[in-house]
Write a protein that holds these residues in place. Sequence first.
Motif, PDB file in Angstrom:
ATOM      1  N   ASN A  53       0.949  -1.274  -0.289  1.00  0.00           N
ATOM      2  CA  ASN A  53       0.004   0.265  -0.117  1.00  0.00           C
ATOM      3  C   ASN A  53       0.806   1.095  -0.242  1.00  0.00           C
ATOM      4  O   ASN A  53       1.011   2.594  -0.442  1.00  0.00           O
ATOM      5  CB  ASN A  53      -0.813  -0.424   1.422  1.00  0.00           C
ATOM      6  N   LEU A  54       1.864   1.420   0.272  1.00  0.00           N
ATOM      7  CA  LEU A  54       3.317   2.356   0.481  1.00  0.00           C
ATOM      8  C   LEU A  54       3.719   2.784  -0.286  1.00  0.00           C
ATOM      9  O   LEU A  54       3.523   4.087  -1.175  1.00  0.00           O
ATOM     10  CB  LEU A  54       4.410   2.683   1.158  1.00  0.00           C
ATOM     11  N   PHE A  55       3.987   1.467  -1.154  1.00  0.00           N
ATOM     12  CA  PHE A  55       4.295   1.736  -2.978  1.00  0.00           C
ATOM     13  C   PHE A  55       3.491   2.294  -4.102  1.00  0.00           C
ATOM     14  O   PHE A  55       3.704   2.438  -4.866  1.00  0.00           O
ATOM     15  CB  PHE A  55       5.010   0.530  -3.354  1.00  0.00           C
ATOM     16  N   LYS A  56       2.214   1.619  -3.318  1.00  0.00           N
ATOM     17  CA  LYS A  56       1.024   1.935  -4.194  1.00  0.00           C
ATOM     18  C   LYS A  56       0.786   3.541  -4.286  1.00  0.00           C
ATOM     19  O   LYS A  56       0.508   4.616  -4.995  1.00  0.00           O
ATOM     20  CB  LYS A  56       0.261   1.678  -4.332  1.00  0.00           C
ATOM     21  N   SER A  57       0.449   3.974  -2.627  1.00  0.00           N
ATOM     22  CA  SER A  57       0.500   5.658  -2.666  1.00  0.00           C
ATOM     23  C   SER A  57       1.804   6.265  -3.004  1.00  0.00           C
ATOM     24  O   SER A  57       1.281   7.408  -3.497  1.00  0.00           O
ATOM     25  CB  SER A  57      -0.237   5.157  -1.202  1.00  0.00           C
ATOM     26  N   ARG A  58       2.572   6.063  -2.959  1.00  0.00           N
ATOM     27  CA  ARG A  58       3.842   6.355  -3.380  1.00  0.00           C
ATOM     28  C   ARG A  58       3.871   7.302  -4.946  1.00  0.00           C
ATOM     29  O   ARG A  58       4.312   8.470  -5.083  1.00  0.00           O
ATOM     30  CB  ARG A  58       5.485   5.821  -2.824  1.00  0.00           C
TER      31      ARG A  58
END
Length: 190
Positions: A53-58
């Motif tokens: 989710n962090l990678f997606k939001s970045r």
Amino acid sequence: MVFPALETERLVLTALSAADEADVFNLFSHPAVVEYYDVEAFYQRSQAANLINLFKSRYDEQQGIRWAIRLKVTGHLIGTCGFNSWSSKMRNAVIGYELHPEYWRQGYTVEAVAAIIAAGFAGALACGTLHRIQADTIPGNTASESVLRRLGFKEEGLRRECGYWKNRFHDLKCYGLLSPEFAALQTQTF
């Protein structure tokens, strides 16, 4: 914005998804993978979901991009790589990568990172055309330093006790690669 998939001789680089949670957990729960990272080995599968989710939001916020490194033949996730951060204004980015130990010393990291560097310098990503790509390593991480040197990165210096994680300070070696340097290397095979 459509996530840019990349393809190499043996690999496909794609977006990470919830379906990759088990493989990401397997990757980041391995102590050798996170030995030089600012995270402890994962112990709960929810940590993998949070990282995806962090990678997606970045990427959604256009702050960076992270690809799943997949074997072309099977589609199996063997690692990740990407630009941890980028600056369109400064035309630079910072890379990161990791691979499951089962696939170390087979040229996969060089192959994957060469593809993302080429895409960054060619202007094929949302950050625009990059001029400089940087990587940081902890002294002693000779495998990562070997990858960077093989791709043409130059060691630029040591930032003393620049990082703090796992309850201690860490020196960071800075490596850089400029677009003209990478272009000059394109006649070579990685």
